[in-house]
Design a protein around this motif. Structure first.
Motif, PDB file in Angstrom:
ATOM      1  N   THR A   1      45.838  -4.193 -68.507  1.00 50.84           N
ATOM      2  CA  THR A   1      47.026  -4.121 -69.354  1.00 50.84           C
ATOM      3  C   THR A   1      48.272  -3.670 -68.579  1.00 50.84           C
ATOM      4  O   THR A   1      49.317  -3.431 -69.186  1.00 50.84           O
ATOM      5  N   SER A   2      48.148  -3.539 -67.275  1.00 53.19           N
ATOM      6  CA  SER A   2      49.316  -3.164 -66.457  1.00 53.19           C
ATOM      7  C   SER A   2      49.010  -3.479 -65.000  1.00 53.19           C
ATOM      8  O   SER A   2      47.840  -3.670 -64.632  1.00 53.19           O
ATOM      9  N   GLU A   3      50.056  -3.474 -64.199  1.00 54.92           N
ATOM     10  CA  GLU A   3      49.863  -3.676 -62.762  1.00 54.92           C
ATOM     11  C   GLU A   3      49.109  -2.482 -62.167  1.00 54.92           C
ATOM     12  O   GLU A   3      48.326  -2.641 -61.234  1.00 54.92           O
ATOM     13  N   ALA A   4      49.339  -1.283 -62.731  1.00 55.09           N
ATOM     14  CA  ALA A   4      48.630  -0.090 -62.240  1.00 55.09           C
ATOM     15  C   ALA A   4      47.129  -0.238 -62.484  1.00 55.09           C
ATOM     16  O   ALA A   4      46.305   0.038 -61.599  1.00 55.09           O
ATOM     17  N   THR A   5      46.762  -0.703 -63.680  1.00 59.89           N
ATOM     18  CA  THR A   5      45.333  -0.877 -63.986  1.00 59.89           C
ATOM     19  C   THR A   5      44.744  -2.015 -63.160  1.00 59.89           C
ATOM     20  O   THR A   5      43.589  -1.949 -62.735  1.00 59.89           O
ATOM     21  N   ARG A   6      45.542  -3.061 -62.928  1.00 60.90           N
ATOM     22  CA  ARG A   6      45.051  -4.138 -62.056  1.00 60.90           C
ATOM     23  C   ARG A   6      44.654  -3.558 -60.687  1.00 60.90           C
ATOM     24  O   ARG A   6      43.572  -3.825 -60.175  1.00 60.90           O
ATOM     25  N   ALA A   7      45.537  -2.726 -60.137  1.00 60.17           N
ATOM     26  CA  ALA A   7      45.265  -2.144 -58.812  1.00 60.17           C
ATOM     27  C   ALA A   7      44.015  -1.262 -58.866  1.00 60.17           C
ATOM     28  O   ALA A   7      43.164  -1.320 -57.970  1.00 60.17           O
ATOM     29  N   ASP A   8      43.887  -0.451 -59.928  1.00 58.26           N
ATOM     30  CA  ASP A   8      42.709   0.424 -60.050  1.00 58.26           C
ATOM     31  C   ASP A   8      41.434  -0.400 -60.147  1.00 58.26           C
ATOM     32  O   ASP A   8      40.425  -0.084 -59.509  1.00 58.26           O
ATOM     33  N   ALA A   9      41.468  -1.448 -60.983  1.00 56.91           N
ATOM     34  CA  ALA A   9      40.272  -2.268 -61.193  1.00 56.91           C
ATOM     35  C   ALA A   9      39.874  -2.960 -59.886  1.00 56.91           C
ATOM     36  O   ALA A   9      38.680  -3.021 -59.546  1.00 56.91           O
TER      37      ALA A   9
ATOM     38  N   ALA B   1      53.183   0.842 -70.937  1.00 61.04           N
ATOM     39  CA  ALA B   1      52.397  -0.403 -70.895  1.00 61.04           C
ATOM     40  C   ALA B   1      52.172  -1.013 -72.283  1.00 61.04           C
ATOM     41  O   ALA B   1      51.337  -1.901 -72.443  1.00 61.04           O
ATOM     42  N   LEU B   2      52.932  -0.558 -73.277  1.00 61.81           N
ATOM     43  CA  LEU B   2      52.621  -0.924 -74.676  1.00 61.81           C
ATOM     44  C   LEU B   2      52.582  -2.423 -74.945  1.00 61.81           C
ATOM     45  O   LEU B   2      51.750  -2.881 -75.735  1.00 61.81           O
ATOM     46  N   LEU B   3      53.441  -3.199 -74.309  1.00 63.88           N
ATOM     47  CA  LEU B   3      53.502  -4.630 -74.624  1.00 63.88           C
ATOM     48  C   LEU B   3      52.210  -5.341 -74.217  1.00 63.88           C
ATOM     49  O   LEU B   3      51.562  -6.002 -75.041  1.00 63.88           O
ATOM     50  N   ARG B   4      51.833  -5.183 -72.968  1.00 68.10           N
ATOM     51  CA  ARG B   4      50.580  -5.820 -72.528  1.00 68.10           C
ATOM     52  C   ARG B   4      49.385  -5.216 -73.249  1.00 68.10           C
ATOM     53  O   ARG B   4      48.422  -5.919 -73.570  1.00 68.10           O
ATOM     54  N   GLU B   5      49.455  -3.904 -73.523  1.00 68.82           N
ATOM     55  CA  GLU B   5      48.341  -3.266 -74.246  1.00 68.82           C
ATOM     56  C   GLU B   5      48.170  -3.876 -75.632  1.00 68.82           C
ATOM     57  O   GLU B   5      47.044  -4.090 -76.092  1.00 68.82           O
ATOM     58  N   LYS B   6      49.291  -4.165 -76.301  1.00 69.05           N
ATOM     59  CA  LYS B   6      49.164  -4.711 -77.662  1.00 69.05           C
ATOM     60  C   LYS B   6      48.690  -6.159 -77.622  1.00 69.05           C
ATOM     61  O   LYS B   6      47.886  -6.582 -78.459  1.00 69.05           O
TER      62      LYS B   6
ATOM     63  N   GLY C   1      59.820  10.131 -60.289  1.00 65.92           N
ATOM     64  CA  GLY C   1      59.114  10.145 -59.000  1.00 65.92           C
ATOM     65  C   GLY C   1      59.648   9.146 -57.996  1.00 65.92           C
ATOM     66  O   GLY C   1      60.197   8.102 -58.350  1.00 65.92           O
ATOM     67  N   GLY C   2      59.541   9.511 -56.739  1.00 67.22           N
ATOM     68  CA  GLY C   2      59.927   8.619 -55.640  1.00 67.22           C
ATOM     69  C   GLY C   2      61.409   8.319 -55.629  1.00 67.22           C
ATOM     70  O   GLY C   2      62.213   9.034 -56.236  1.00 67.22           O
ATOM     71  N   ASP C   3      61.771   7.248 -54.954  1.00 67.37           N
ATOM     72  CA  ASP C   3      63.203   6.939 -54.840  1.00 67.37           C
ATOM     73  C   ASP C   3      63.758   6.310 -56.119  1.00 67.37           C
ATOM     74  O   ASP C   3      64.940   6.038 -56.223  1.00 67.37           O
ATOM     75  N   LYS C   4      62.866   6.080 -57.114  1.00 63.23           N
ATOM     76  CA  LYS C   4      63.339   5.527 -58.385  1.00 63.23           C
ATOM     77  C   LYS C   4      63.802   6.630 -59.332  1.00 63.23           C
ATOM     78  O   LYS C   4      64.284   6.359 -60.427  1.00 63.23           O
ATOM     79  N   ASP C   5      63.613   7.900 -58.948  1.00 61.80           N
ATOM     80  CA  ASP C   5      63.928   9.026 -59.817  1.00 61.80           C
ATOM     81  C   ASP C   5      65.354   8.913 -60.353  1.00 61.80           C
ATOM     82  O   ASP C   5      66.291   8.713 -59.595  1.00 61.80           O
ATOM     83  N   GLY C   6      65.488   9.021 -61.657  1.00 63.23           N
ATOM     84  CA  GLY C   6      66.824   8.980 -62.260  1.00 63.23           C
ATOM     85  C   GLY C   6      67.274   7.588 -62.652  1.00 63.23           C
ATOM     86  O   GLY C   6      68.170   7.421 -63.470  1.00 63.23           O
ATOM     87  N   HIS C   7      66.653   6.549 -62.093  1.00 64.97           N
ATOM     88  CA  HIS C   7      66.987   5.188 -62.488  1.00 64.97           C
ATOM     89  C   HIS C   7      66.296   4.855 -63.808  1.00 64.97           C
ATOM     90  O   HIS C   7      65.334   5.513 -64.192  1.00 64.97           O
ATOM     91  N   VAL C   8      66.785   3.803 -64.459  1.00 60.67           N
ATOM     92  CA  VAL C   8      66.142   3.390 -65.705  1.00 60.67           C
ATOM     93  C   VAL C   8      64.717   2.908 -65.398  1.00 60.67           C
ATOM     94  O   VAL C   8      64.487   2.198 -64.422  1.00 60.67           O
ATOM     95  N   PHE C   9      63.769   3.307 -66.254  1.00 61.44           N
ATOM     96  CA  PHE C   9      62.382   2.845 -66.119  1.00 61.44           C
ATOM     97  C   PHE C   9      62.326   1.373 -66.538  1.00 61.44           C
ATOM     98  O   PHE C   9      62.852   1.008 -67.593  1.00 61.44           O
ATOM     99  N   VAL C  10      61.702   0.551 -65.732  1.00 63.42           N
ATOM    100  CA  VAL C  10      61.566  -0.876 -66.046  1.00 63.42           C
ATOM    101  C   VAL C  10      60.084  -1.189 -66.238  1.00 63.42           C
ATOM    102  O   VAL C  10      59.252  -0.827 -65.397  1.00 63.42           O
ATOM    103  N   THR C  11      59.758  -1.843 -67.362  1.00 61.74           N
ATOM    104  CA  THR C  11      58.347  -2.138 -67.659  1.00 61.74           C
ATOM    105  C   THR C  11      57.833  -3.279 -66.774  1.00 61.74           C
ATOM    106  O   THR C  11      58.619  -3.978 -66.129  1.00 61.74           O
ATOM    107  N   ASP C  12      56.515  -3.500 -66.834  1.00 60.66           N
ATOM    108  CA  ASP C  12      55.923  -4.611 -66.085  1.00 60.66           C
ATOM    109  C   ASP C  12      56.532  -5.939 -66.527  1.00 60.66           C
ATOM    110  O   ASP C  12      56.552  -6.904 -65.762  1.00 60.66           O
TER     111      ASP C  12
END
Ligand SMILES: O=C[C@H](O)[C@H](O)[C@H](O)COP(=O)(O)O
Length: 243
Positions: A54-62, A101-106, A169-180
């Protein structure tokens, strides 16, 4: 027992429902990550399953755990989805999307015959809403979308501050969060959602809203791990009365 150990216990209990040959939806978040790791151990021992992440993070874990993956274009349904949640109420209505991850999760939950929600028991609440409700939006026309969301809130008897989610976290700190999916998330502090199905319907009708974190009628059961052991709560209504 630590929160993390409770999450792993809930994941282990849900794993007992997995059978050889199943097509699985793989959730996102710290609890779902435990499930993927435990599933990987079973796969290494010979279990044959295939998963849709349901996300790129879970893809990597799997992939790291050796779980074979596919897509909803290649298969026509899922037998079972196992996912975490941010809040669960006694009707098994959920707030999800704390990890974005709500969109892919749904989409995955909707394609699944059953959904088991796994969590430590701090996620169990009498009424949804203390956890900020994630609403995934298109950046274009955000002002208009926010006004439409406020109107929907008023019609559903709720109100509260909204904030565009920032990356952490990381160099994205403070930027808008962008979904998958390339969208933004507005988090709404509503406090108490007295009519989750009504609010879900009103939010789904807003053009700039891609999806929202209210999962109504998706969960078949919830596995909650707490200090006193594991509780499994079965859904009373049949799957299908979902938004
Ligand atoms: O977008 C993220 C998901 O909806 C997660 O399943 C939810 O936020 C729960 O995550 P966790 O298991 O880390 O508390």
């Amino acid at each position: 027992m630590t929160m993390d150990q409770l999450k792993r216990q809930a994941a282990a209990r849900a794993l007992e429902e997995v059978r050889d040959g199943m097509q699985l939806g793989l959730g996102t978040g710290s609890t779902a990550k435990h499930f993927v790791e435990l599933l990987g151990e079973r796969v290494a021992a010979g279990l044959k399953v295939i998963g849709v992440p349901t996300s790129e993070a879970t893809r990597a874990d799997a992939e790291r755990c050796g779980v074979k993956l596919t897509t909803l274009d290649e298969i026509d349904h899922l037998d079972l989805t196992i996912d975490g949640a941010d809040e669960i109420d006694p009707e098994l209505n959920l707030i999800k999307g704390g990890g974005g991850a709500l969109l892919r999760e749904k989409i995955v939950a909707a394609a699944s015959d059953r959904m088991i929600v796994i969590a430590d028991d701090s996620k169990w609440v009498p009424t949804l809403g203390k956890f900020p409700l994630p609403i995934e939006v298109i950046p274009f026309g955000l002002g208009a979308t926010r006004r439409a969301i406020e109107k929907a809130f008023a019609e559903c008897g709720v109100s509260g501050q909204m904030a565009v989610r920032k990356a952490k976290g990381g160099d994205k700190d403070g930027h808008v969060f962008v979904t998958d999916g390339g969208h933004w998330i507005v988090d709404a502090q509503l406090g108490r959602i007295t009519d989750p199905p009504g609010l879900a319907k009103a939010l789904s009708a807003i053009p700039g809203v891609v999806e929202h974190g209210l999962f109504i009628g998706f969960a078949s059961s919830a596995v909650l791990a707490g200090g006193g052991g594991i509780r499994v709560i079965e859904r009373r209504k049949p799957k299908g009365d979902q938004e």
